[in-house]
Write a protein that holds these residues in place. Structure first.
Motif, PDB file in Angstrom:
ATOM      1  N   GLY A 107      10.803   5.090   4.453  1.00  0.00           N
ATOM      2  CA  GLY A 107      11.600   4.395   5.463  1.00  0.00           C
ATOM      3  C   GLY A 107      10.828   3.268   6.135  1.00  0.00           C
ATOM      4  N   ILE A 108       9.561   3.544   6.457  1.00  0.00           N
ATOM      5  CA  ILE A 108       8.722   2.516   7.085  1.00  0.00           C
ATOM      6  C   ILE A 108       8.453   1.382   6.099  1.00  0.00           C
ATOM      7  CG2 ILE A 108       6.415   2.033   8.005  1.00  0.00           C
ATOM      8  CD1 ILE A 108       6.499   4.942   9.153  1.00  0.00           C
ATOM      9  N   ALA A 109       8.070   1.747   4.869  1.00  0.00           N
ATOM     10  CA  ALA A 109       7.715   0.731   3.870  1.00  0.00           C
ATOM     11  C   ALA A 109       8.878  -0.193   3.558  1.00  0.00           C
ATOM     12  CB  ALA A 109       7.227   1.411   2.590  1.00  0.00           C
ATOM     13  N   THR A 110      10.092   0.352   3.492  1.00  0.00           N
ATOM     14  CA  THR A 110      11.234  -0.487   3.131  1.00  0.00           C
ATOM     15  C   THR A 110      11.805  -1.255   4.316  1.00  0.00           C
ATOM     16  OG1 THR A 110      12.774   1.362   3.417  1.00  0.00           O
ATOM     17  CG2 THR A 110      11.927   0.955   1.191  1.00  0.00           C
ATOM     18  N   SER A 111      11.399  -0.909   5.522  1.00  0.00           N
ATOM     19  CA  SER A 111      11.973  -1.591   6.685  1.00  0.00           C
ATOM     20  C   SER A 111      10.968  -2.444   7.443  1.00  0.00           C
ATOM     21  CB  SER A 111      12.577  -0.562   7.645  1.00  0.00           C
ATOM     22  OG  SER A 111      11.558   0.245   8.187  1.00  0.00           O
ATOM     23  N   ILE A 112       9.712  -2.378   7.071  1.00  0.00           N
ATOM     24  CA  ILE A 112       8.696  -3.084   7.850  1.00  0.00           C
ATOM     25  C   ILE A 112       8.918  -4.597   7.829  1.00  0.00           C
ATOM     26  CG2 ILE A 112       6.921  -3.307   6.062  1.00  0.00           C
ATOM     27  CD1 ILE A 112       4.975  -2.299   8.351  1.00  0.00           C
ATOM     28  N   ASP A 113       9.483  -5.106   6.741  1.00  0.00           N
ATOM     29  CA  ASP A 113       9.765  -6.544   6.703  1.00  0.00           C
ATOM     30  C   ASP A 113      10.902  -6.911   7.656  1.00  0.00           C
ATOM     31  OD1 ASP A 113      11.545  -5.203   5.025  1.00  0.00           O
ATOM     32  OD2 ASP A 113      11.764  -6.898   3.661  1.00  0.00           O
ATOM     33  N   ALA A 114      11.670  -5.921   8.114  1.00  0.00           N
ATOM     34  CA  ALA A 114      12.742  -6.178   9.077  1.00  0.00           C
ATOM     35  C   ALA A 114      12.186  -6.529  10.457  1.00  0.00           C
ATOM     36  CB  ALA A 114      13.676  -4.976   9.171  1.00  0.00           C
ATOM     37  N   LEU A 115      10.883  -6.324  10.674  1.00  0.00           N
ATOM     38  CA  LEU A 115      10.269  -6.754  11.933  1.00  0.00           C
ATOM     39  C   LEU A 115      10.501  -8.248  12.165  1.00  0.00           C
ATOM     40  CD1 LEU A 115       6.815  -4.947  11.973  1.00  0.00           C
ATOM     41  CD2 LEU A 115       8.550  -4.801  13.741  1.00  0.00           C
ATOM     42  N   SER A 116      10.415  -9.017  11.081  1.00  0.00           N
ATOM     43  CA  SER A 116      10.574 -10.462  11.222  1.00  0.00           C
ATOM     44  C   SER A 116      11.998 -10.850  11.608  1.00  0.00           C
ATOM     45  CB  SER A 116      10.159 -11.173   9.935  1.00  0.00           C
ATOM     46  OG  SER A 116      10.902 -10.673   8.858  1.00  0.00           O
ATOM     47  N   PHE A 120       0.827  -1.207   0.000  1.00  0.00           N
ATOM     48  CA  PHE A 120       0.000   0.000   0.000  1.00  0.00           C
ATOM     49  C   PHE A 120       0.863   1.260   0.000  1.00  0.00           C
ATOM     50  CE2 PHE A 120      -1.922   3.441   2.467  1.00  0.00           C
ATOM     51  CZ  PHE A 120      -2.977   3.762   1.616  1.00  0.00           C
ATOM     52  N   LEU A 121       1.827   1.329   0.911  1.00  0.00           N
ATOM     53  CA  LEU A 121       2.658   2.531   1.021  1.00  0.00           C
ATOM     54  C   LEU A 121       3.436   2.814  -0.264  1.00  0.00           C
ATOM     55  CD1 LEU A 121       4.058   2.151   4.662  1.00  0.00           C
ATOM     56  CD2 LEU A 121       2.354   3.793   3.860  1.00  0.00           C
ATOM     57  N   LEU A 122       4.041   1.777  -0.828  1.00  0.00           N
ATOM     58  CA  LEU A 122       4.868   1.988  -2.023  1.00  0.00           C
ATOM     59  C   LEU A 122       4.013   2.213  -3.270  1.00  0.00           C
ATOM     60  CD1 LEU A 122       7.769  -0.454  -1.225  1.00  0.00           C
ATOM     61  CD2 LEU A 122       7.823   2.038  -1.203  1.00  0.00           C
ATOM     62  N   LEU A 123       2.845   1.586  -3.363  1.00  0.00           N
ATOM     63  CA  LEU A 123       1.942   1.878  -4.479  1.00  0.00           C
ATOM     64  C   LEU A 123       1.491   3.336  -4.420  1.00  0.00           C
ATOM     65  CD1 LEU A 123      -0.414  -1.245  -4.764  1.00  0.00           C
ATOM     66  CD2 LEU A 123       1.345  -0.513  -6.381  1.00  0.00           C
ATOM     67  N   TYR A 124       1.189   3.794  -3.217  1.00  0.00           N
ATOM     68  CA  TYR A 124       0.744   5.177  -3.049  1.00  0.00           C
ATOM     69  C   TYR A 124       1.850   6.158  -3.460  1.00  0.00           C
ATOM     70  CZ  TYR A 124      -0.407   9.568  -0.764  1.00  0.00           C
ATOM     71  OH  TYR A 124      -0.629  10.896  -0.524  1.00  0.00           O
ATOM     72  N   ILE A 125       3.042   5.973  -2.925  1.00  0.00           N
ATOM     73  CA  ILE A 125       4.140   6.911  -3.207  1.00  0.00           C
ATOM     74  C   ILE A 125       4.540   6.847  -4.684  1.00  0.00           C
ATOM     75  CG2 ILE A 125       6.546   7.497  -2.697  1.00  0.00           C
ATOM     76  CD1 ILE A 125       6.002   6.296   0.156  1.00  0.00           C
ATOM     77  N   GLY A 126       4.733   5.624  -5.216  1.00  0.00           N
ATOM     78  CA  GLY A 126       5.137   5.462  -6.612  1.00  0.00           C
ATOM     79  C   GLY A 126       4.061   5.935  -7.578  1.00  0.00           C
ATOM     80  N   GLY A 127       2.811   5.596  -7.286  1.00  0.00           N
ATOM     81  CA  GLY A 127       1.703   6.034  -8.144  1.00  0.00           C
ATOM     82  C   GLY A 127       1.574   7.540  -8.172  1.00  0.00           C
ATOM     83  N   LYS A 128       1.748   8.157  -7.014  1.00  0.00           N
ATOM     84  CA  LYS A 128       1.673   9.611  -6.929  1.00  0.00           C
ATOM     85  C   LYS A 128       2.782  10.263  -7.766  1.00  0.00           C
ATOM     86  CE  LYS A 128       1.116  13.264  -3.580  1.00  0.00           C
ATOM     87  NZ  LYS A 128       1.901  13.981  -2.644  1.00  0.00           N
ATOM     88  N   MET A 129       3.987   9.697  -7.703  1.00  0.00           N
ATOM     89  CA  MET A 129       5.102  10.227  -8.508  1.00  0.00           C
ATOM     90  C   MET A 129       4.770  10.170  -9.991  1.00  0.00           C
ATOM     91  SD  MET A 129       8.624   8.776  -6.816  1.00  0.00           S
ATOM     92  CE  MET A 129       9.680   9.402  -8.114  1.00  0.00           C
ATOM     93  N   ILE A 130       4.262   9.025 -10.439  1.00  0.00           N
ATOM     94  CA  ILE A 130       3.955   8.856 -11.867  1.00  0.00           C
ATOM     95  C   ILE A 130       2.828   9.794 -12.287  1.00  0.00           C
ATOM     96  CG2 ILE A 130       3.036   7.245 -13.582  1.00  0.00           C
ATOM     97  CD1 ILE A 130       4.552   5.020 -12.062  1.00  0.00           C
ATOM     98  N   ILE A 131       1.768   9.842 -11.505  1.00  0.00           N
ATOM     99  CA  ILE A 131       0.619  10.698 -11.850  1.00  0.00           C
ATOM    100  C   ILE A 131       1.034  12.157 -11.905  1.00  0.00           C
ATOM    101  CG2 ILE A 131      -1.597  11.562 -10.983  1.00  0.00           C
ATOM    102  CD1 ILE A 131      -2.101   8.640  -9.987  1.00  0.00           C
TER     103      ILE A 131
END
Length: 194
Positions: free
Chosen positions: A117-126, A82-93
């Motif tokens: 930062g959150i989107a790219t590190s959230i998988d580091a929770l595991s 969700f976070l990366l689709l939002y940020i990337g989609g906004k850039m393209i639009i």
């Protein structure tokens, strides 16, 4: 545990975890080819902070509220997507629909950088599960090593992106948005397959 193996494992975890942040750093460099060193350090520092914090949060969850973390873990790929689709989609639009070529550059605001930062590190929770057998001080040191590795890798990503971005101009922003969306999809698919 042998200290050499501990440090080597921490560095390798840092490299693995930093790849998404590297890609986004590359994208940010593409987007802002005139970025100064201080801003590069702040962006890389933000990503490093989250890469430091997330494994510790995961470690704390394992040692305190494991049931909650286990219930939350399936949501991690969805949140990153969700976070990366939002940020990337906004850039393209914004790039495609930009009217004035001179005022069109997308700004990397503090909130966008924090979301990245959150989107790219959230998988580091595991990673908290991986280092669950460490004591608190070892978990802290491992997370610190991960953060330092992330910072260095992100500085390189920003520098490379700046060099390429200056040559690609407007196309760099569309490429950057596409990369962010691809990273989101990759994190999502990897999370579903795990």
């Amino acid at each position: 545990m042998n200290l050499l193996i501990f440090y080597l494992n921490s560095i390798l975890m840092g490299i693995g975890l930093a790849m998404d942040a590297f890609s986004i750093s590359l994208t940010n460099g593409l987007n802002e080819p005139q970025m100064q060193g201080k801003r590069m350090s702040l962006i890389a520092g933000c990503y490093a902070f989250f890469q430091f914090a997330m494994p510790l949060v995961g470690w704390i969850c394992v040692h305190t509220i494991t049931k909650f973390f286990a219930a939350f873990e399936p949501l991690v790929p969805w949140i990153a997507l969700f976070l990366l689709l939002y940020i990337g989609g906004k850039m393209i639009i914004e790039t495609v629909h930009g009217k004035d070529e001179d005022n069109k550059q997308i700004t990397l605001t503090t909130s966008v950088i924090i979301l990245q930062g959150i989107a790219t590190s959230i998988d580091a929770l595991s990673v908290g599960f991986t280092i669950a057998d460490y004591g608190l001080s070892m978990a802290f040191i491992a997370s610190l090593i991960i953060a330092v590795v992330t910072f260095i890798i992100c500085i390189f990503g920003l520098a490379i992106g700046k060099k390429i971005g200056a040559k690609l101009s407007r196309k760099a922003e569309i490429l950057g948005g596409t990369i962010l969306i691809a990273i989101g999809v990759e994190i999502f698919v990897r999370g579903l397959m795990a």
